[in-house]
Design an enzyme around this catalytic site. Structure first.
Site, short mmCIF file in Angstrom:
data_model
loop_
_atom_site.label_atom_id
_atom_site.label_comp_id
_atom_site.label_asym_id
_atom_site.label_seq_id
_atom_site.Cartn_x
_atom_site.Cartn_y
_atom_site.Cartn_z
N LYS A 1 0.82 -1.21 0.00
CA LYS A 1 0.00 0.00 0.00
C LYS A 1 0.86 1.27 0.00
N LEU A 2 2.12 1.10 0.33
CA LEU A 2 3.05 2.24 0.47
C LEU A 2 2.54 3.21 1.54
N ALA B 1 1.97 -5.14 7.35
CA ALA B 1 1.41 -4.95 8.69
C ALA B 1 1.76 -3.55 9.17
N GLU B 2 1.04 -3.10 10.17
CA GLU B 2 1.51 -1.99 11.00
C GLU B 2 2.45 -2.64 12.00
N THR C 1 -5.62 -3.28 10.09
CA THR C 1 -4.62 -3.74 9.11
C THR C 1 -4.17 -5.17 9.40
N THR D 1 5.76 -12.56 14.78
CA THR D 1 6.80 -11.99 15.62
C THR D 1 6.88 -12.72 16.96
N ASP D 2 8.06 -12.69 17.57
CA ASP D 2 8.20 -13.30 18.91
C ASP D 2 7.37 -12.55 19.96
N GLU D 3 6.95 -11.31 19.62
CA GLU D 3 6.23 -10.51 20.60
C GLU D 3 4.87 -11.11 20.97
N TYR E 1 0.02 -3.88 19.41
CA TYR E 1 0.69 -4.45 18.23
C TYR E 1 0.75 -5.96 18.33
N SER E 2 1.30 -6.47 19.45
CA SER E 2 1.49 -7.93 19.53
C SER E 2 0.13 -8.64 19.61
N LYS F 1 -1.01 -9.02 16.08
CA LYS F 1 -0.26 -10.06 15.38
C LYS F 1 -0.70 -11.45 15.88
N PRO G 1 17.00 8.99 23.02
CA PRO G 1 15.98 8.72 24.03
C PRO G 1 15.91 7.24 24.42
N HIS H 1 5.75 -1.87 28.95
CA HIS H 1 6.95 -2.23 28.18
C HIS H 1 7.42 -3.66 28.50
P1 NAD Z 1 7.50 -2.16 8.09
O1 NAD Z 1 6.59 -1.33 8.93
O2 NAD Z 1 8.86 -1.68 7.78
O3 NAD Z 1 6.80 -2.46 6.68
C1 NAD Z 1 5.46 -2.79 6.56
C2 NAD Z 1 5.09 -2.75 5.07
O4 NAD Z 1 3.72 -3.12 4.95
C3 NAD Z 1 5.23 -1.36 4.44
O5 NAD Z 1 5.85 -1.47 3.18
C4 NAD Z 1 3.80 -0.88 4.31
O6 NAD Z 1 3.62 0.03 3.22
C5 NAD Z 1 3.07 -2.19 4.10
N1 NAD Z 1 1.65 -2.12 4.50
C6 NAD Z 1 1.17 -1.64 5.68
N2 NAD Z 1 -0.17 -1.70 5.65
C7 NAD Z 1 -0.53 -2.25 4.46
C8 NAD Z 1 -1.77 -2.58 3.87
N3 NAD Z 1 -2.92 -2.34 4.49
N4 NAD Z 1 -1.76 -3.15 2.65
C9 NAD Z 1 -0.59 -3.37 1.99
N5 NAD Z 1 0.61 -3.06 2.49
C10 NAD Z 1 0.63 -2.50 3.72
O7 NAD Z 1 7.52 -3.57 8.81
P2 NAD Z 1 8.73 -4.62 8.97
O8 NAD Z 1 9.52 -4.25 10.15
O9 NAD Z 1 9.38 -4.82 7.67
O10 NAD Z 1 7.90 -5.92 9.36
C11 NAD Z 1 7.36 -6.77 8.34
C12 NAD Z 1 6.62 -7.92 8.99
O11 NAD Z 1 7.51 -8.64 9.84
C13 NAD Z 1 5.46 -7.46 9.87
O12 NAD Z 1 4.40 -8.37 9.69
C14 NAD Z 1 6.01 -7.55 11.29
O13 NAD Z 1 5.00 -7.81 12.22
C15 NAD Z 1 6.98 -8.71 11.16
N6 NAD Z 1 8.14 -8.70 12.08
C16 NAD Z 1 8.92 -7.59 12.22
C17 NAD Z 1 10.03 -7.63 13.07
C18 NAD Z 1 10.95 -6.43 13.20
O14 NAD Z 1 11.89 -6.47 14.01
N7 NAD Z 1 10.78 -5.36 12.44
C19 NAD Z 1 10.34 -8.79 13.75
C20 NAD Z 1 9.52 -9.91 13.59
C21 NAD Z 1 8.43 -9.85 12.74
P1 TYD Z 2 11.63 -1.10 19.02
O1 TYD Z 2 12.74 -0.94 18.02
O2 TYD Z 2 10.49 -0.15 18.97
O3 TYD Z 2 11.15 -2.61 18.91
P2 TYD Z 2 10.14 -3.45 19.89
O4 TYD Z 2 9.46 -2.54 20.81
O5 TYD Z 2 9.20 -4.03 18.89
O6 TYD Z 2 11.00 -4.45 20.57
O7 TYD Z 2 12.27 -1.01 20.47
C1 TYD Z 2 13.32 -1.86 20.87
C2 TYD Z 2 13.60 -1.58 22.34
O8 TYD Z 2 14.15 -0.25 22.44
C3 TYD Z 2 12.36 -1.59 23.21
O9 TYD Z 2 12.69 -2.14 24.48
C4 TYD Z 2 11.99 -0.12 23.34
C5 TYD Z 2 13.34 0.59 23.29
N1 TYD Z 2 13.34 1.94 22.69
C6 TYD Z 2 13.97 3.00 23.36
O10 TYD Z 2 14.50 2.84 24.48
N2 TYD Z 2 13.97 4.23 22.76
C7 TYD Z 2 13.39 4.47 21.56
O11 TYD Z 2 13.40 5.64 21.07
C8 TYD Z 2 12.78 3.37 20.87
C9 TYD Z 2 12.13 3.56 19.54
C10 TYD Z 2 12.78 2.11 21.48
#
Ligand code: NAD
Ligand code: TYD
Length: 351
Positions: free
Chosen positions: A36-37, A85-86, A102, A132-134, A157-158, A161, A212, A291
Protein backbone atom coordinates in the site's frame (compact mmCIF):
# COMPACT_ATOMS: atom_id res chain seq x y z
CA UNK A 1 10.47 -24.78 -11.36
CA UNK A 2 8.45 -21.69 -12.31
CA UNK A 3 6.39 -20.14 -9.49
CA UNK A 4 4.58 -16.89 -8.91
CA UNK A 5 4.83 -15.61 -5.35
CA UNK A 6 2.82 -12.76 -3.90
CA UNK A 7 4.83 -10.91 -1.24
CA UNK A 8 2.78 -8.41 0.78
CA UNK A 9 4.55 -5.47 2.42
CA UNK A 10 7.54 -5.92 0.11
CA UNK A 11 8.37 -2.21 0.13
CA UNK A 12 8.90 -2.19 3.89
CA UNK A 13 12.01 -2.98 5.89
CA UNK A 14 12.01 -6.80 6.04
CA UNK A 15 9.81 -7.23 2.97
CA UNK A 16 12.29 -5.41 0.74
CA UNK A 17 15.09 -7.77 1.81
CA UNK A 18 12.82 -10.76 1.15
CA UNK A 19 11.85 -9.46 -2.30
CA UNK A 20 15.49 -8.70 -3.22
CA UNK A 21 16.60 -12.16 -2.14
CA UNK A 22 13.84 -13.98 -4.04
CA UNK A 23 14.20 -11.87 -7.21
CA UNK A 24 17.96 -12.42 -7.31
CA UNK A 25 18.08 -16.07 -6.25
CA UNK A 26 15.15 -17.38 -8.29
CA UNK A 27 15.15 -15.79 -11.75
CA UNK A 28 12.66 -18.48 -12.85
CA UNK A 29 10.08 -17.21 -10.29
CA UNK A 30 7.87 -14.16 -10.66
CA UNK A 31 7.81 -12.07 -7.51
CA UNK A 32 4.83 -9.75 -7.07
CA UNK A 33 5.29 -7.08 -4.42
CA UNK A 34 1.84 -6.02 -3.18
CA UNK A 35 2.17 -2.96 -0.97
CA UNK A 36 0.00 0.00 0.00
CA UNK A 37 3.05 2.24 0.47
CA UNK A 38 2.19 3.59 3.91
CA UNK A 39 4.75 5.81 5.67
CA UNK A 40 6.81 2.60 6.16
CA UNK A 41 6.73 1.48 2.53
CA UNK A 42 9.37 2.92 0.25
CA UNK A 43 10.09 1.82 -3.32
CA UNK A 44 13.58 3.31 -3.02
CA UNK A 45 14.33 0.21 -0.92
CA UNK A 46 14.10 -1.86 -4.11
CA UNK A 47 15.76 0.42 -6.66
CA UNK A 48 18.46 -2.21 -7.32
CA UNK A 49 15.96 -4.90 -8.41
CA UNK A 50 12.93 -3.05 -9.72
CA UNK A 51 14.03 -3.36 -13.37
CA UNK A 52 14.46 -7.14 -13.21
CA UNK A 53 12.08 -9.04 -15.51
CA UNK A 54 10.86 -11.33 -12.70
CA UNK A 55 9.73 -8.45 -10.44
CA UNK A 56 6.28 -6.83 -10.47
CA UNK A 57 5.03 -4.09 -8.18
CA UNK A 58 1.33 -3.69 -7.47
CA UNK A 59 0.21 -0.80 -5.31
CA UNK A 60 -2.60 -2.21 -3.22
CA UNK A 61 -4.12 -2.51 0.22
CA UNK A 62 -4.56 -5.92 1.85
CA UNK A 63 -7.92 -4.61 3.04
CA UNK A 64 -9.06 -4.20 -0.57
CA UNK A 65 -10.71 -7.53 -1.38
CA UNK A 66 -11.54 -6.50 -4.97
CA UNK A 67 -7.94 -5.57 -5.74
CA UNK A 68 -6.70 -8.83 -4.22
CA UNK A 69 -9.21 -10.78 -6.30
CA UNK A 70 -7.99 -8.97 -9.41
CA UNK A 71 -4.34 -9.82 -8.66
CA UNK A 72 -5.14 -13.46 -7.93
CA UNK A 73 -7.09 -13.75 -11.19
CA UNK A 74 -4.46 -11.92 -13.26
CA UNK A 75 -1.55 -14.09 -12.06
CA UNK A 76 -1.29 -17.79 -11.26
CA UNK A 77 -0.11 -17.33 -7.71
CA UNK A 78 0.97 -20.47 -5.86
CA UNK A 79 2.61 -18.91 -2.81
CA UNK A 80 1.89 -15.98 -0.52
CA UNK A 81 4.48 -14.53 1.85
CA UNK A 82 2.56 -12.13 4.06
CA UNK A 83 4.57 -9.34 5.69
CA UNK A 84 2.28 -6.32 5.28
CA UNK A 85 1.41 -4.95 8.69
CA UNK A 86 1.51 -1.99 11.00
CA UNK A 87 4.69 -2.85 12.88
CA UNK A 88 5.57 -0.28 15.54
CA UNK A 89 4.58 -0.83 19.19
CA UNK A 90 4.64 2.89 20.08
CA UNK A 91 2.24 3.72 17.25
CA UNK A 92 -0.03 0.85 18.34
CA UNK A 93 -0.34 2.43 21.78
CA UNK A 94 -1.70 5.59 20.17
CA UNK A 95 -3.81 3.96 17.50
CA UNK A 96 -4.81 0.39 18.40
CA UNK A 97 -7.76 0.20 16.00
CA UNK A 98 -5.52 0.84 13.00
CA UNK A 99 -3.48 -2.19 14.08
CA UNK A 100 -6.57 -4.38 14.47
CA UNK A 101 -7.86 -3.29 11.07
CA UNK A 102 -4.62 -3.74 9.11
CA UNK A 103 -3.11 -6.69 10.91
CA UNK A 104 -6.22 -8.72 11.72
CA UNK A 105 -8.85 -7.79 9.13
CA UNK A 106 -6.17 -7.29 6.44
CA UNK A 107 -4.81 -10.79 7.08
CA UNK A 108 -8.32 -12.27 6.91
CA UNK A 109 -8.98 -10.50 3.58
CA UNK A 110 -5.75 -11.92 2.20
CA UNK A 111 -6.50 -15.43 3.47
CA UNK A 112 -9.95 -15.21 1.96
CA UNK A 113 -8.62 -13.99 -1.42
CA UNK A 114 -6.14 -16.90 -1.52
CA UNK A 115 -8.82 -19.38 -0.45
CA UNK A 116 -11.23 -18.17 -3.15
CA UNK A 117 -8.55 -18.24 -5.83
CA UNK A 118 -7.19 -21.66 -4.88
CA UNK A 119 -10.71 -23.04 -4.48
CA UNK A 120 -9.72 -26.15 -2.53
CA UNK A 121 -6.95 -27.06 -4.95
CA UNK A 122 -4.18 -26.96 -2.35
CA UNK A 123 -1.59 -28.94 -4.31
CA UNK A 124 1.62 -26.89 -4.59
CA UNK A 125 0.14 -23.94 -2.67
CA UNK A 126 1.50 -22.25 0.43
CA UNK A 127 0.31 -19.33 2.57
CA UNK A 128 3.22 -18.17 4.72
CA UNK A 129 2.45 -15.72 7.52
CA UNK A 130 5.30 -13.65 8.98
CA UNK A 131 4.72 -13.17 12.69
CA UNK A 132 6.80 -11.99 15.62
CA UNK A 133 8.20 -13.30 18.91
CA UNK A 134 6.23 -10.51 20.60
CA UNK A 135 3.09 -12.69 20.46
CA UNK A 136 4.61 -14.75 23.31
CA UNK A 137 4.71 -11.72 25.63
CA UNK A 138 7.68 -11.13 27.92
CA UNK A 139 9.90 -13.93 29.22
CA UNK A 140 11.82 -14.04 32.50
CA UNK A 141 15.61 -14.25 32.56
CA UNK A 142 16.97 -17.74 31.92
CA UNK A 143 13.92 -18.87 29.91
CA UNK A 144 13.30 -18.79 26.15
CA UNK A 145 10.31 -18.72 23.81
CA UNK A 146 9.80 -22.04 22.04
CA UNK A 147 7.07 -22.80 19.51
CA UNK A 148 5.09 -24.36 22.40
CA UNK A 149 5.19 -21.23 24.57
CA UNK A 150 1.60 -20.06 25.06
CA UNK A 151 0.62 -16.93 23.15
CA UNK A 152 0.39 -14.07 25.66
CA UNK A 153 0.64 -10.72 23.84
CA UNK A 154 0.97 -7.57 25.93
CA UNK A 155 0.75 -4.61 23.53
CA UNK A 156 -1.89 -3.65 20.95
CA UNK A 157 0.69 -4.45 18.23
CA UNK A 158 1.49 -7.93 19.53
CA UNK A 159 -2.21 -8.59 20.23
CA UNK A 160 -3.07 -7.81 16.63
CA UNK A 161 -0.26 -10.06 15.38
CA UNK A 162 -1.32 -12.88 17.74
CA UNK A 163 -4.87 -12.59 16.51
CA UNK A 164 -3.73 -12.76 12.88
CA UNK A 165 -1.68 -15.89 13.73
CA UNK A 166 -4.84 -17.51 15.09
CA UNK A 167 -6.77 -16.73 11.92
CA UNK A 168 -4.01 -18.21 9.78
CA UNK A 169 -4.06 -21.37 11.91
CA UNK A 170 -7.86 -21.42 11.68
CA UNK A 171 -7.72 -21.36 7.86
CA UNK A 172 -5.26 -24.26 8.05
CA UNK A 173 -7.51 -26.18 10.40
CA UNK A 174 -10.95 -25.33 9.06
CA UNK A 175 -10.35 -25.26 5.31
CA UNK A 176 -7.10 -27.28 5.11
CA UNK A 177 -5.29 -24.33 3.57
CA UNK A 178 -1.54 -25.15 3.56
CA UNK A 179 -0.28 -22.51 5.98
CA UNK A 180 3.00 -21.98 7.76
CA UNK A 181 3.94 -19.33 10.35
CA UNK A 182 7.28 -17.99 11.58
CA UNK A 183 7.98 -15.81 14.60
CA UNK A 184 11.16 -13.81 14.54
CA UNK A 185 12.99 -11.71 17.11
CA UNK A 186 13.87 -8.01 16.61
CA UNK A 187 15.49 -7.30 13.25
CA UNK A 188 18.06 -4.65 12.39
CA UNK A 189 19.87 -3.71 9.19
CA UNK A 190 19.74 -1.43 6.12
CA UNK A 191 16.43 0.25 5.17
CA UNK A 192 15.06 0.15 8.72
CA UNK A 193 12.68 3.06 9.31
CA UNK A 194 14.10 5.40 11.99
CA UNK A 195 11.18 5.00 14.37
CA UNK A 196 12.68 1.74 15.70
CA UNK A 197 15.52 1.70 18.24
CA UNK A 198 18.66 1.07 16.16
CA UNK A 199 17.98 3.31 13.13
CA UNK A 200 16.54 6.03 15.37
CA UNK A 201 19.74 6.04 17.43
CA UNK A 202 21.92 6.04 14.29
CA UNK A 203 19.95 8.98 12.91
CA UNK A 204 20.14 10.96 16.17
CA UNK A 205 23.85 10.24 16.64
CA UNK A 206 24.48 11.58 13.13
CA UNK A 207 22.43 14.69 13.94
CA UNK A 208 23.93 15.02 17.46
CA UNK A 209 20.39 14.92 18.87
CA UNK A 210 19.41 13.38 22.26
CA UNK A 211 19.28 9.55 22.29
CA UNK A 212 15.98 8.72 24.03
CA UNK A 213 16.34 5.53 26.10
CA UNK A 214 13.02 4.39 27.60
CA UNK A 215 12.98 3.87 31.37
CA UNK A 216 16.36 2.71 32.63
CA UNK A 217 17.29 0.93 29.42
CA UNK A 218 17.07 -2.44 31.24
CA UNK A 219 14.78 -4.09 28.65
CA UNK A 220 16.30 -6.95 26.69
CA UNK A 221 15.80 -7.65 22.99
CA UNK A 222 17.19 -10.52 20.88
CA UNK A 223 18.58 -8.99 17.66
CA UNK A 224 18.86 -10.62 14.23
CA UNK A 225 20.38 -9.16 11.04
CA UNK A 226 17.57 -8.62 8.53
CA UNK A 227 19.29 -10.55 5.70
CA UNK A 228 19.45 -13.57 8.02
CA UNK A 229 15.71 -13.23 8.60
CA UNK A 230 15.17 -13.07 4.81
CA UNK A 231 17.27 -16.24 4.43
CA UNK A 232 15.21 -17.98 7.13
CA UNK A 233 11.98 -16.97 5.34
CA UNK A 234 13.37 -18.39 2.08
CA UNK A 235 14.24 -21.65 3.89
CA UNK A 236 10.87 -21.96 5.62
CA UNK A 237 8.93 -21.08 2.46
CA UNK A 238 10.69 -23.86 0.55
CA UNK A 239 11.34 -26.48 3.22
CA UNK A 240 9.00 -25.78 6.15
CA UNK A 241 6.31 -28.32 7.02
CA UNK A 242 2.72 -27.31 6.40
CA UNK A 243 0.85 -26.36 9.57
CA UNK A 244 4.02 -25.74 11.57
CA UNK A 245 5.30 -22.70 13.44
CA UNK A 246 9.03 -21.87 13.33
CA UNK A 247 10.82 -19.50 15.68
CA UNK A 248 13.64 -17.44 14.14
CA UNK A 249 16.39 -15.85 16.22
CA UNK A 250 20.13 -15.56 16.54
CA UNK A 251 20.67 -16.04 20.28
CA UNK A 252 21.79 -12.47 20.62
CA UNK A 253 20.33 -10.72 23.65
CA UNK A 254 21.19 -7.15 24.47
CA UNK A 255 20.02 -4.82 27.18
CA UNK A 256 18.93 -1.62 25.42
CA UNK A 257 21.35 0.60 27.30
CA UNK A 258 24.33 -1.69 26.54
CA UNK A 259 23.36 -1.76 22.88
CA UNK A 260 23.11 2.04 22.70
CA UNK A 261 26.56 2.44 24.31
CA UNK A 262 27.99 -0.11 21.88
CA UNK A 263 26.46 1.72 18.92
CA UNK A 264 27.76 5.08 20.17
CA UNK A 265 31.27 3.68 20.39
CA UNK A 266 31.08 2.20 16.89
CA UNK A 267 29.75 5.45 15.43
CA UNK A 268 32.33 7.60 17.22
CA UNK A 269 35.02 5.56 15.53
CA UNK A 270 33.30 5.66 12.09
CA UNK A 271 32.64 9.40 12.34
CA UNK A 272 36.10 10.13 13.75
CA UNK A 273 34.60 11.63 16.88
CA UNK A 274 36.40 11.30 20.20
CA UNK A 275 35.39 8.16 22.13
CA UNK A 276 32.49 8.90 24.49
CA UNK A 277 31.23 11.90 22.52
CA UNK A 278 28.01 10.30 21.23
CA UNK A 279 27.24 8.55 24.54
CA UNK A 280 26.91 12.02 26.12
CA UNK A 281 23.70 12.34 24.06
CA UNK A 282 22.01 9.44 25.92
CA UNK A 283 18.87 10.74 27.64
CA UNK A 284 16.65 8.57 29.83
CA UNK A 285 13.00 9.32 29.05
CA UNK A 286 9.59 8.18 30.35
CA UNK A 287 9.14 4.48 29.78
CA UNK A 288 6.77 2.95 27.24
CA UNK A 289 3.58 1.86 29.06
CA UNK A 290 3.41 -1.91 29.58
CA UNK A 291 6.95 -2.23 28.18
CA UNK A 292 7.83 -5.94 27.73
CA UNK A 293 10.98 -6.59 29.76
CA UNK A 294 12.62 -9.36 27.79
CA UNK A 295 12.30 -11.27 24.51
CA UNK A 296 14.48 -14.32 23.92
CA UNK A 297 13.95 -16.86 21.15
CA UNK A 298 14.86 -20.52 21.03
CA UNK A 299 15.30 -21.26 17.30
CA UNK A 300 16.49 -24.86 17.75
CA UNK A 301 13.64 -26.30 15.66
CA UNK A 302 14.51 -24.19 12.61
CA UNK A 303 18.22 -24.87 12.99
CA UNK A 304 17.99 -28.63 13.52
CA UNK A 305 15.06 -29.46 11.22
CA UNK A 306 15.68 -27.05 8.34
CA UNK A 307 19.40 -26.32 8.73
CA UNK A 308 19.18 -22.50 8.88
CA UNK A 309 21.92 -20.56 10.71
CA UNK A 310 22.59 -16.83 11.04
CA UNK A 311 25.43 -15.79 8.72
CA UNK A 312 26.82 -12.82 10.64
CA UNK A 313 27.67 -11.99 14.23
CA UNK A 314 26.00 -8.98 15.82
CA UNK A 315 29.25 -7.02 15.60
CA UNK A 316 29.51 -7.71 11.85
CA UNK A 317 25.82 -7.02 11.23
CA UNK A 318 25.83 -3.78 13.18
CA UNK A 319 28.92 -2.53 11.37
CA UNK A 320 27.32 -3.35 7.98
CA UNK A 321 24.20 -1.49 9.14
CA UNK A 322 26.06 1.63 10.27
CA UNK A 323 28.12 1.64 7.06
CA UNK A 324 24.90 1.43 5.03
CA UNK A 325 23.34 4.40 6.85
CA UNK A 326 26.54 6.42 6.45
CA UNK A 327 26.61 5.84 2.73
CA UNK A 328 22.85 6.28 2.26
CA UNK A 329 22.19 9.54 4.07
CA UNK A 330 20.00 10.61 1.17
CA UNK A 331 17.64 7.71 1.99
CA UNK A 332 17.60 8.82 5.62
CA UNK A 333 16.92 12.43 4.59
CA UNK A 334 14.01 11.36 2.38
CA UNK A 335 12.29 9.25 5.03
CA UNK A 336 12.80 11.78 7.83
CA UNK A 337 11.50 14.80 5.95
CA UNK A 338 7.80 15.70 6.10
CA UNK A 339 5.51 13.53 8.24
CA UNK A 340 8.40 12.05 10.25
CA UNK A 341 9.08 15.41 11.92
CA UNK A 342 5.51 15.56 13.22
CA UNK A 343 5.69 11.93 14.35
CA UNK A 344 8.90 12.59 16.26
CA UNK A 345 7.48 15.70 17.89
CA UNK A 346 4.30 13.87 19.00
CA UNK A 347 6.12 10.76 20.23
CA UNK A 348 9.08 12.29 22.02
CA UNK A 349 8.15 15.86 22.96
CA UNK A 350 6.55 15.08 26.33
CA UNK A 351 8.47 11.94 27.25
P1 NAD B 1 7.50 -2.16 8.09
O1 NAD B 1 6.59 -1.33 8.93
O2 NAD B 1 8.86 -1.68 7.78
O3 NAD B 1 6.80 -2.46 6.68
C1 NAD B 1 5.46 -2.79 6.56
C2 NAD B 1 5.09 -2.75 5.07
O4 NAD B 1 3.72 -3.12 4.95
C3 NAD B 1 5.23 -1.36 4.44
O5 NAD B 1 5.85 -1.47 3.18
C4 NAD B 1 3.80 -0.88 4.31
O6 NAD B 1 3.62 0.03 3.22
C5 NAD B 1 3.07 -2.19 4.10
N1 NAD B 1 1.65 -2.12 4.50
C6 NAD B 1 1.17 -1.64 5.68
N2 NAD B 1 -0.17 -1.70 5.65
C7 NAD B 1 -0.53 -2.25 4.46
C8 NAD B 1 -1.77 -2.58 3.87
N3 NAD B 1 -2.92 -2.34 4.49
N4 NAD B 1 -1.76 -3.15 2.65
C9 NAD B 1 -0.59 -3.37 1.99
N5 NAD B 1 0.61 -3.06 2.49
C10 NAD B 1 0.63 -2.50 3.72
O7 NAD B 1 7.52 -3.57 8.81
P2 NAD B 1 8.73 -4.62 8.97
O8 NAD B 1 9.52 -4.25 10.15
O9 NAD B 1 9.38 -4.82 7.67
O10 NAD B 1 7.90 -5.92 9.36
C11 NAD B 1 7.36 -6.77 8.34
C12 NAD B 1 6.62 -7.92 8.99
O11 NAD B 1 7.51 -8.64 9.84
C13 NAD B 1 5.46 -7.46 9.87
O12 NAD B 1 4.40 -8.37 9.69
C14 NAD B 1 6.01 -7.55 11.29
O13 NAD B 1 5.00 -7.81 12.22
C15 NAD B 1 6.98 -8.71 11.16
N6 NAD B 1 8.14 -8.70 12.08
C16 NAD B 1 8.92 -7.59 12.22
C17 NAD B 1 10.03 -7.63 13.07
C18 NAD B 1 10.95 -6.43 13.20
O14 NAD B 1 11.89 -6.47 14.01
N7 NAD B 1 10.78 -5.36 12.44
C19 NAD B 1 10.34 -8.79 13.75
C20 NAD B 1 9.52 -9.91 13.59
C21 NAD B 1 8.43 -9.85 12.74
P1 TYD C 1 11.63 -1.10 19.02
O1 TYD C 1 12.74 -0.94 18.02
O2 TYD C 1 10.49 -0.15 18.97
O3 TYD C 1 11.15 -2.61 18.91
P2 TYD C 1 10.14 -3.45 19.89
O4 TYD C 1 9.46 -2.54 20.81
O5 TYD C 1 9.20 -4.03 18.89
O6 TYD C 1 11.00 -4.45 20.57
O7 TYD C 1 12.27 -1.01 20.47
C1 TYD C 1 13.32 -1.86 20.87
C2 TYD C 1 13.60 -1.58 22.34
O8 TYD C 1 14.15 -0.25 22.44
C3 TYD C 1 12.36 -1.59 23.21
O9 TYD C 1 12.69 -2.14 24.48
C4 TYD C 1 11.99 -0.12 23.34
C5 TYD C 1 13.34 0.59 23.29
N1 TYD C 1 13.34 1.94 22.69
C6 TYD C 1 13.97 3.00 23.36
O10 TYD C 1 14.50 2.84 24.48
N2 TYD C 1 13.97 4.23 22.76
C7 TYD C 1 13.39 4.47 21.56
O11 TYD C 1 13.40 5.64 21.07
C8 TYD C 1 12.78 3.37 20.87
C9 TYD C 1 12.13 3.56 19.54
C10 TYD C 1 12.78 2.11 21.48
Amino acid sequence: MKKTILVTGGAGFIGSHVVRRLVNRYPEYTIINYDKLTYAGNLENLSDVDQKPNYIFVKGDILDGDKLKEVFSQYTISGVIHLAAESHVDRSLHNPDEFAITNVIGTIRLLQAAKNAWNGNWEGKRFYHISTDEVYGSVEHGKFFTEETPIDPQSPYSSSKASSDHFVKAYGNSYKMPVVISRCSNNYGPNHFPEKLIPLMIHNILQKKPLPVYGKGENVRDWLFVEDHAAAIDTIFHKGKTGEVYNIGGNNEWKNIDLVYFLCKLMDSKLKRSEGESAKLITFVTDRPGHDLRYAIDATKLMTQLGWRPSVTFEQGLEKTVDWYLSNQEWLNHVTSGAYQQYYQNMYHNR
